[in-house]
Write a protein that holds these residues in place. Structure first.
Motif: not given
Ligand code: PLP
Length: 480
Positions: A139-141, A185, A296-297, A265, A267, A238, A80, A236, A294
């Motif tokens: 992070t999203a993780s 994640s 940051h995305k 999620d 993100a 996206g 992304f 999810t 996120n």
């Molecule tokens: N969720 C989705 C849908 C993602 O595409 C990503 C990473 O690209 C993540 C979570 C993990 O993101 P992060 O790097 O913020 O942990």
């Protein structure tokens, strides 16, 4: 560092930053270097005596800057694509100067309150009801890990927070549900929480890469019958490969009926929700217990900045709050952000997000998201118009999945995969653009994603031109 020296070096650093951001497009997106090349140019041992800032900045300019993969490059269209925007970079720099650790309100009053405020701004921007409150993680993780820990903590009678899980006969397998398109994640959270990846049920996705809700219902029923204890569903919005969006309303209603925690999620695609026209795709988002987005995305905020919104923030607090004697304060009614997750110390991430939202304004942010989606649609049309390429998934946002499909390889899936892998390597080796790949239904697929503020039609056209040229050159010729 004496104040005058700091000021001079800070001005020089500002020039380096401004020059970099203005000229990053002159670099190849990915440096043409091999593992170990950077290390070879640097002294193996630390300097015994301090060095002049001029020398350090000169080495940064010549040895480090050229040898990064340039995520801030307008030709970066892999994974992304992201942007460390000007206001975001400045917010990051000022946060470094303050160097606050807002674990408690007392140790960071403005950072704590600004974090609560920007999370609430984001909530309003994506159209969620006021009960959702947020905090920022790296992070999203980590956000997904925290959410699933809160879901586990809510299970009645198990008291895993105190008793743990090991050596207990009264803890059945605890199961988590997500689609076969969900991000890794979710598995990592299961590993970290001791749930085990075997207990992450990967529900098949439908033809549009969305979780099959009937299959989800069946899996939950089957697990209950077999004596497992379902904990949570991760939907999810996206997905990482195709940006498909699970059917959030149907999944949310199922979770309510089954009394299951729902984490969404979002993100990547959560950012698109700031444009009202994209909200229908995420219909039902408000049924979630927690949502991760996120900035940051796709909200132009430098890495790292991931917002976790929770409908009942106390669920996180119940799972994590633990106040050692030395951190006890008497600030009644204050939010202490350390209560909502694992980490104690925390960076002042809200500042850069505040700068970004204020600088662009919500309408300005919407315009940029829309422009990215429009560029992705143009690229999609190009793919559809090229006989030697095919589209591999719908394009709801700014990411296009496609592959080259030379006539002679159409009936040989393995050869087609190899052809596309080689094509990707050649396009990326050219320098001006960087694309990535994934696998859909076991087959290699290429991805182009627009997410950098400096990406224009010309950069996307460069990608098309390179793809066509490299595919033409690599095409197997019929033997004479
Ligand atoms: N969720 C989705 C849908 C993602 O595409 C990503 C990473 O690209 C993540 C979570 C993990 O993101 P992060 O790097 O913020 O942990």
């Amino acid at each position: 560092m004496p104040p005058d020296e700091f000021r001079a070096a800070a001005h020089e650093t500002a020039d380096l930053l401004a020059d970099y951001l203005a000229g990053v497009g002159r670099y190849d997106v990915v440096p043409k270097i091999a593992p170990g090349d950077v290390r070879k140019t640097l002294p193996a041992a630390p300097p015994e005596r301090g060095e002049a800032m001029d020398a350090i900045l000169a080495d940064y300019k010549h040895l480090i800057e050229p040898n990064v993969t340039h995520w801030n490059h307008p030709g970066f269209m892999a994974y992304f694509a992201i942007t460390g925007s000007g206001p975001g970079v400045l917010g990051e720099a000022l946060a470094a100067g303050l160097n606050v650790n807002a674990m408690l309100w007392r140790t960071g009053p403005a950072p704590t309150e600004l974090e609560e405020l920007v999370c609430d701004w984001l909530r309003q921007m994506v159209g969620l009801p006021p009960e959702f409150k947020g905090h920022i993680n790296d992070t999203a993780s980590i956000a997904t890990l925290l959410s699933l820990a809160a879901a586990r903590h809510r299970l009645p009678g198990l008291d895993i927070r105190t008793k743990g899980m090991a050596g207990r006969g009264d803890v059945p397998p605890l199961t988590i549900y997500c689609s076969d398109q969900a991000h890794s994640s979710v598995d990592k959270a299961a590993i970290t929480l001791g749930l085990g990846t075997e207990n992450v049920r990967k529900i098949p996705s439908d033809a549009l890469f969305r979780m099959d809700v009937a299959a989800l219902r069946d899996a939950i029923t089957l697990d209950r019958t077999a004596g497992c204890l379902p904990v949570a569903v991760v939907a999810t919005a996206g997905t990482t490969s195709t940006t498909s969006v699970d059917l959030l309303r149907a999944i949310g209603e199922l979770c309510r009926a089954e009394k299951l925690w729902l984490h969404v999620d979002a993100a990547y695609a959560g950012s698109a929700c700031i444009c009202p026209e994209f909200r229908a795709l995420l219909d039902g988002l408000e049924l979630a217990d927690t949502i991760v987005l996120n900035p940051h995305k796709w909200l132009f905020t430098p890495v790292d900045c991931s917002v976790l919104l929770a409908r009942e923030p106390d669920a996180l607090k119940n799972a994590f709050a633990l106040v050692p004697e030395y951190l006890k304060t008497s600030d009644a009614g204050a939010t202490n952000l350390m209560d909502y997750g694992v980490q104690l110390g925390r960076r002042f991430r809200a500042l850069k997000l505040w700068f970004v939202i204020r600088y662009f304004g919500v309408e300005g942010l919407r315009e940029r998201i829309r422009a990215h989606c429009a560029l992705a649609q143009e690229f999609k049309q190009w793919v559809e118009g090229e006989p030697a390429f095919e589209l591999c998934a719908p394009v709801p946002f700014s990411t296009v999945c496609f592959r080259s499909m030379p006539e002679q390889l159409k009936t040989d899936p393995a050869a087609l995969d190899r052809f596309n892998e080689k094509l990707l390597a050649e396009v990326n080796a050219a320098g001006p653009v960087f694309l990535s790949s994934t696998k859909l239904r076991g087959r290699v697929v290429l991805r182009l994603t627009v997410g950098n503020l400096r990406t224009t039609r010309e950069h996307v056209a460069k990608a098309s031109e390179l793809l066509k040229r490299c595919a033409d050159e690599a095409q197997p010729r019929p033997s004479k």
